[in-house]
Design an enzyme around this catalytic site. Structure first.
Site, PDB file in Angstrom:
ATOM      1  N   ARG A 192       0.776   4.096  -2.139  1.00  6.27           N
ATOM      2  CA  ARG A 192       0.108   3.526  -3.317  1.00  6.27           C
ATOM      3  C   ARG A 192      -0.910   2.450  -2.925  1.00  6.27           C
ATOM      4  O   ARG A 192      -1.704   2.016  -3.750  1.00  6.27           O
ATOM      5  CB  ARG A 192       1.138   2.961  -4.291  1.00  6.27           C
ATOM      6  CG  ARG A 192       1.967   4.036  -4.973  1.00  6.27           C
ATOM      7  CD  ARG A 192       2.957   3.459  -5.962  1.00  6.27           C
ATOM      8  NE  ARG A 192       3.763   4.510  -6.563  1.00  6.27           N
ATOM      9  CZ  ARG A 192       3.416   5.240  -7.614  1.00  6.27           C
ATOM     10  NH1 ARG A 192       2.229   5.034  -8.178  1.00  6.27           N
ATOM     11  NH2 ARG A 192       4.209   6.169  -8.101  1.00  6.27           N
ATOM     12  N   HIS A 248      10.548   9.183 -13.612  1.00  2.00           N
ATOM     13  CA  HIS A 248      10.044  10.002 -12.499  1.00  2.00           C
ATOM     14  C   HIS A 248       8.606  10.354 -12.813  1.00  2.00           C
ATOM     15  O   HIS A 248       8.319  11.052 -13.799  1.00  2.00           O
ATOM     16  CB  HIS A 248      10.887  11.264 -12.340  1.00  2.00           C
ATOM     17  CG  HIS A 248      10.673  11.956 -11.016  1.00  2.00           C
ATOM     18  ND1 HIS A 248       9.506  12.637 -10.727  1.00  2.00           N
ATOM     19  CD2 HIS A 248      11.469  12.064  -9.914  1.00  2.00           C
ATOM     20  CE1 HIS A 248       9.592  13.143  -9.507  1.00  2.00           C
ATOM     21  NE2 HIS A 248      10.771  12.814  -8.989  1.00  2.00           N
ATOM     22  N   HIS A 298     -20.556 -13.430  29.879  1.00  2.00           N
ATOM     23  CA  HIS A 298     -19.668 -14.584  30.016  1.00  2.00           C
ATOM     24  C   HIS A 298     -20.285 -15.831  29.386  1.00  2.00           C
ATOM     25  O   HIS A 298     -19.973 -16.961  29.770  1.00  2.00           O
ATOM     26  CB  HIS A 298     -19.334 -14.871  31.493  1.00  2.00           C
ATOM     27  CG  HIS A 298     -18.830 -13.687  32.239  1.00  2.00           C
ATOM     28  ND1 HIS A 298     -17.522 -13.271  32.168  1.00  2.00           N
ATOM     29  CD2 HIS A 298     -19.474 -12.792  33.045  1.00  2.00           C
ATOM     30  CE1 HIS A 298     -17.365 -12.175  32.908  1.00  2.00           C
ATOM     31  NE2 HIS A 298     -18.539 -11.865  33.444  1.00  2.00           N
ATOM     32  N   SER A 310     -23.971 -25.430   1.540  1.00  2.00           N
ATOM     33  CA  SER A 310     -22.839 -26.328   1.755  1.00  2.00           C
ATOM     34  C   SER A 310     -22.762 -27.295   0.587  1.00  2.00           C
ATOM     35  O   SER A 310     -23.781 -27.754   0.080  1.00  2.00           O
ATOM     36  CB  SER A 310     -23.021 -27.106   3.067  1.00  2.00           C
ATOM     37  OG  SER A 310     -22.114 -28.194   3.140  1.00  2.00           O
TER      38      SER A 310
END
Length: 447
Positions: free
Chosen positions: A343, A90, A169, A294
């Site tokens: 936690r 505990h 749009h 890259s």
């Protein structure tokens, strides 16, 4: 095996450890234990200050020695409590026994049964965890958030006069200004942050089922509800939740997580916009010698910081969403599901912190490509049609919208010359024609 950034399962404690390590002072297992010790010590001091009859003889000059137990708390102390926990199974009881050992060492063992007096473990957890969240917000989250907003404010001012083609749009629309578009996000972020500051950081403190049963049966003459409120709100600087069951109801904590999630959502929106502007060549990015964009294409400088931020904000929001949806729900007077969930409170804070730093890093690499802004505006003279037809409406010109629609919704290129030629066909005064010809995509930007 010793935990290192290379063998940690979570990237928060692994790859991104350098970005999140400050959170360990608030959300690690050691930190939770320290906060528990702090609450237990402050509670004992508060009992002495009532004072309870059996504590009237306590030497108050020892309060500083008691506070030192948590103020000078070390990893060795945390390990000692974990060792006790192996026997107790505990975690909060282990803290109680650890402090009792400290009382023995101070020669005040006759008072040690007033450690954790009348309490349940949730009186400690539901004060320690909110306290850790409050102090993490102040000590880590706030400076990181402010760094992002301060940078956005700087850029909004720097680019306040940069005209840009808007897109609604995905199509060319009435022009705007780059600084104003950034200011939109600043206002959105700060409005949510102001709401966040008004959410109470609440704590439960009231015994096994929230009614101070044990306290009242031992000392029926004391106003324990008033004591609890005073302790939580003055000693710990938290909001006292009352009445409760055995646990905090977490409604305020859920509101807090939802507010943090909304801030993150706004930043996701911002990251995606900047990513898109980079893809449109509105921004170049500073190149750092030796970096690779890259593994296959040498020319690439990818917007990785904004992508990293977006990804981490998404993970943070998924966990904030679970926390805010789960924590307010508990069977009857309590179940244990909140314990393991709590936690993980530090996890979404960790991903949020990583994201804030990534966005800031990306912003510091941006280079304005003014020529591209100007080129896009020059290539889209059709957007001044709104301005022209609005002035014609003002002048009572018949069917101005339809006239402009006929001009602009063709496959032919609309440019300054074709707009000027159209204006010449209008049955309006020379002054109105000159007013219309003075409008351009770069100056039609509103307030």
């Amino acid at each position: 095996m010793q935990l290192t950034p290379l063998n940690a399962v979570s990237p928060i404690d692994g790859r991104y450890r350098s970005k999140t390590e400050k959170l360990a002072d608030y959300f690690s297992e050691e930190a939770l234990i320290k906060y528990r010790v702090r609450v237990e010590i402050e509670y004992f001091i508060a009992l002495c200050n009532i004072p309870l009859p059996q504590l009237k003889g306590f030497d108050t000059s020892l309060f500083s020695d008691l506070k030192t137990i948590y103020e000078n708390f070390t990893a060795i102390d945390a390990a000692a409590i974990k060792e006790i926990e192996k026997t107790t199974n505990h975690d909060v009881k282990a803290v109680e026994y650890f402090i009792k050992d400290k009382f023995d060492a101070l020669g005040i063992q006759e008072y040690k049964e007033f450690i954790h007096f009348g309490l349940t473990s949730q009186d400690i957890n539901n004060t320690a965890i909110p306290l850790s969240i409050k102090e993490a917000l102040e000590g880590v989250y706030l400076p990181s958030y402010e760094a992002v907003v301060d940078k956005l404010n700087d850029l909004a001012k720097e680019w306040s006069d940069v005209s840009m083609l808007a897109r609604t749009h995905g199509q060319p629309a009435s022009p705007t200004r780059l600084g104003k578009e950034i200011e939109v996000f600043i206002v959105r972020l700060n409005e949510q942050f102001n709401g966040l500051k008004n959410i109470p950081i609440a704590a439960k403190f009231g015994g096994a089922t929230g009614n101070y049963n044990a306290h009242k049966v031992a000392y029926p003459a004391i106003d324990w509800k008033a004591f609890g409120s005073s302790f939580v709100e003055e000693a710990l600087q938290l909001r006292h939740s009352f009445p409760t069951t055995q646990i905090e109801h977490y409604d305020h904590m859920a509101s807090l997580f939802d507010a943090l999630k909304r801030i993150n959502t706004i930043l996701i929106d911002f990251n995606r916009d900047i990513w898109t502007y980079i893809s449109m060549d509105y921004f170049k990015q500073k190149i750092k010698k030796g970096e690779v964009g890259s593994s296959a294409m040498p020319h690439k400088v990818n917007p990785i910081d904004f992508e990293n931020s977006e990804g981490n904000l998404g993970i943070a929001n998924a966990i904030f969403e679970h926390l805010s949806g789960k924590l307010p729900i508990s069977r009857l007077q309590r179940d244990l599901t909140d314990s393991t969930v709590l936690r993980n409170v530090g996890v979404p804070f960790g991903h949020t912190l990583i994201a804030f730093q990534s966005t800031l890093k990306g912003l510091n690499k941006l280079l304005l490509n003014a020529a591209k802004f100007e080129q896009d505006l020059e290539n889209n003279w059709a957007v001044v049609a709104e301005a022209i037809q609005t002035i014609l409406r003002r002048e009572g010109y018949p069917n101005p919208y339809e006239a402009l629609k006929g001009l602009t919704r063709t496959n032919e290129k609309i440019n300054q010359q074709s707009i000027a030629a159209f204006i010449e066909t209008l049955d309006v005064s020379e002054d109105i024609k000159n007013e219309l010809k003075a409008i351009s995509p770069s100056n039609y930007t509103g307030i």
